[in-house]
Scaffold this active site. Structure first.
Site, PDB file in Angstrom:
ATOM      1  N   ASP A 154      10.146  13.438  -9.189  1.00  0.00           N
ATOM      2  CA  ASP A 154       8.809  13.404  -8.601  1.00  0.00           C
ATOM      3  C   ASP A 154       8.558  14.633  -7.730  1.00  0.00           C
ATOM      4  O   ASP A 154       9.492  15.349  -7.375  1.00  0.00           O
ATOM      5  CB  ASP A 154       8.687  12.159  -7.702  1.00  0.00           C
ATOM      6  CG  ASP A 154       8.424  10.920  -8.518  1.00  0.00           C
ATOM      7  OD1 ASP A 154       8.132  11.036  -9.714  1.00  0.00           O
ATOM      8  OD2 ASP A 154       8.506   9.825  -7.932  1.00  0.00           O
ATOM      9  N   LYS A 196       3.345  13.915  -9.363  1.00  0.00           N
ATOM     10  CA  LYS A 196       1.885  13.817  -9.249  1.00  0.00           C
ATOM     11  C   LYS A 196       1.448  14.613  -8.035  1.00  0.00           C
ATOM     12  O   LYS A 196       1.979  14.434  -6.959  1.00  0.00           O
ATOM     13  CB  LYS A 196       1.465  12.359  -9.093  1.00  0.00           C
ATOM     14  CG  LYS A 196       1.810  11.550 -10.306  1.00  0.00           C
ATOM     15  CD  LYS A 196       1.364  10.112 -10.155  1.00  0.00           C
ATOM     16  CE  LYS A 196       1.844   9.282 -11.337  1.00  0.00           C
ATOM     17  NZ  LYS A 196       3.316   9.258 -11.469  1.00  0.00           N
ATOM     18  N   MET A 236       1.260   6.963   2.628  1.00  0.00           N
ATOM     19  CA  MET A 236       0.069   7.419   1.900  1.00  0.00           C
ATOM     20  C   MET A 236      -1.217   7.074   2.660  1.00  0.00           C
ATOM     21  O   MET A 236      -2.211   6.656   2.068  1.00  0.00           O
ATOM     22  CB  MET A 236       0.035   6.793   0.490  1.00  0.00           C
ATOM     23  CG  MET A 236       1.164   7.261  -0.392  1.00  0.00           C
ATOM     24  SD  MET A 236       1.188   6.451  -1.988  1.00  0.00           S
ATOM     25  CE  MET A 236       1.936   4.891  -1.579  1.00  0.00           C
TER      26      MET A 236
HETATM   27  C1  LIG Z   1       4.329   7.512  -3.275  1.00  0.00           C
HETATM   28  S1  LIG Z   1       4.933   7.138  -1.669  1.00  0.00           S
HETATM   29  C2  LIG Z   1       6.644   7.042  -2.064  1.00  0.00           C
HETATM   30  C3  LIG Z   1       7.468   6.473  -0.948  1.00  0.00           C
HETATM   31  C4  LIG Z   1       8.965   6.549  -1.259  1.00  0.00           C
HETATM   32  N1  LIG Z   1       9.293   5.750  -2.399  1.00  0.00           N
HETATM   33  C5  LIG Z   1       9.795   6.124  -0.063  1.00  0.00           C
HETATM   34  O1  LIG Z   1      10.469   5.083  -0.101  1.00  0.00           O
HETATM   35  O2  LIG Z   1       9.813   6.910   0.917  1.00  0.00           O
HETATM   36  C6  LIG Z   1       4.769   8.694  -0.882  1.00  0.00           C
HETATM   37  C7  LIG Z   1       4.527   8.570   0.611  1.00  0.00           C
HETATM   38  O3  LIG Z   1       5.740   8.371   1.320  1.00  0.00           O
HETATM   39  C8  LIG Z   1       5.678   9.010   2.578  1.00  0.00           C
HETATM   40  N2  LIG Z   1       6.707  10.062   2.621  1.00  0.00           N
HETATM   41  C9  LIG Z   1       7.539  10.430   1.636  1.00  0.00           C
HETATM   42  N3  LIG Z   1       8.377  11.405   2.043  1.00  0.00           N
HETATM   43  C10 LIG Z   1       8.050  11.656   3.334  1.00  0.00           C
HETATM   44  C11 LIG Z   1       8.562  12.550   4.311  1.00  0.00           C
HETATM   45  N4  LIG Z   1       9.568  13.387   4.061  1.00  0.00           N
HETATM   46  N5  LIG Z   1       8.001  12.526   5.530  1.00  0.00           N
HETATM   47  C12 LIG Z   1       6.990  11.681   5.831  1.00  0.00           C
HETATM   48  N6  LIG Z   1       6.493  10.809   4.959  1.00  0.00           N
HETATM   49  C13 LIG Z   1       7.001  10.799   3.715  1.00  0.00           C
HETATM   50  C14 LIG Z   1       4.272   9.595   2.702  1.00  0.00           C
HETATM   51  O4  LIG Z   1       3.456   8.634   3.293  1.00  0.00           O
HETATM   52  C15 LIG Z   1       3.928   9.806   1.243  1.00  0.00           C
HETATM   53  O5  LIG Z   1       2.541   9.890   1.050  1.00  0.00           O
END
Ligand SMILES: C[S@@+](CC[C@H](N)C(=O)[O-])C[C@H]1O[C@@H](n2cnc3c(N)ncnc32)[C@H](O)[C@@H]1O
Length: 257
Positions: A33, A55, A167
């Site tokens: 991803d 995406k 998100m």
């Molecule tokens: C599609 S979701 C996937 C979440 C992922 N599966 C998880 O468990 O962290 C993506 C969202 O996770 C959060 N996110 C992912 N990586 C991040 C990071 N390094 N710092 C802050 N927020 C993060 C943000 O809110 C982002 O929009």
């Protein structure tokens, strides 16, 4: 022949699980991803095919095509790693992919990862539960598929504990409004953690009343509740992604031997 749905954690390779690291060293194909950090991809064994299906705003491979790709690879390769940011089953569509693989008769395994829902607050020194302050934590998405029923923000406000929003950048005004309308005090602390555990991590504090006007950039995790004002021991910020690379390589070597 197995497709492994692997959580890559929030970014810093130090937060990979041992099993994830081992699989990156064995993979024939890695399908990843957008949120998987470069530093994690550098741990993939050199002969593997690496395919980015991330995406991004305005583009990306449709989920149905990703499912088909995984089924195809799962039939042709011994070790396929589907690498997802954080944990595959937290807003990662890992469930949809597991269903598609199983329906097609392709063996799959899930390797949990450290979710940004917990890692981002920890990186900011925020304990998401804290005795006498927050006895529950709710993880929600701020982004809903068109036509999906809206989240009941008032119900969440009534729980009165920690709310972690993933998100939520685009919808922050609506989220704040829903929570305040639902009874959350306008002075409720909020922390916003951008690119947690990676180079460029940024942590800012505000209140729910000010959330809408705060400028922020995805990926960001929003923490709402009394604990968001805390700034305790935090996970050390990146920079070490590169410096610890050799140590990770050694860990991989011993995992294989
Ligand atoms: C599609 S979701 C996937 C979440 C992922 N599966 C998880 O468990 O962290 C993506 C969202 O996770 C959060 N996110 C992912 N990586 C991040 C990071 N390094 N710092 C802050 N927020 C993060 C943000 O809110 C982002 O929009």
């Amino acid at each position: 022949m197995t497709v492994h749905l692997v959580g890559a954690g929030p970014g810093d390779p130090d937060l990979l699980t041992v099993r994830a690291l081992r699989l990156l060293g064995l993979a024939d194909v890695v399908v990843h991803d957008a949120l998987v950090d470069e530093a994690v991809l550098r741990l993939v064994q050199p002969r593997a095919h690496i395919i980015d299906v991330g995406k991004r705003p305005g583009c990306g491979v449709p989920q149905i095509e990703i499912n088909d790709l995984l089924v195809d690879f799962g039939r042709r390769y011994n070790c396929v790693v589907r690498l997802k940011g954080g944990d595959p089953y937290i807003f990662g569509r890992g469930g949809e992919e597991a269903i598609a693989l199983t329906a097609a008769g392709v063996r799959c395994e899930v390797v949990p990862g450290v979710s940004s829902a917990l890692a981002a607050p920890a990186a900011a020194g925020i304990p998401v539960t804290h005795r006498d302050v927050a006895v529950a934590v709710t993880v929600v998405t701020g982004h809903r598929r068109d036509g999906a029923s809206p989240l009941d923000w008032s119900a969440l406000a009534r729980v009165g504990s920690t709310i972690v929003v993933l998100m939520g950048v685009a919808q922050r005004a609506a989220i704040a409004e829903g929570l305040i309308r639902g009874g959350l005090a306008a002075s409720t602390p909020v922390a916003v953690i951008e690119t947690a555990t990676r180079r460029g991590q940024r942590v800012r504090r505000t209140t729910i009343a000010e959330l809408a006007s705060m400028d922020m950039k995805a990926p960001a995790t929003i923490v709402i509740g009394a604990v968001a004002a805390y700034d305790l021991a935090s996970f050390p910020v990146a920079g070490h992604a590169e410096t610890l690379q050799p140590e990770i390589g050694q860990a991989e070597a011993s995992a294989r031997s």
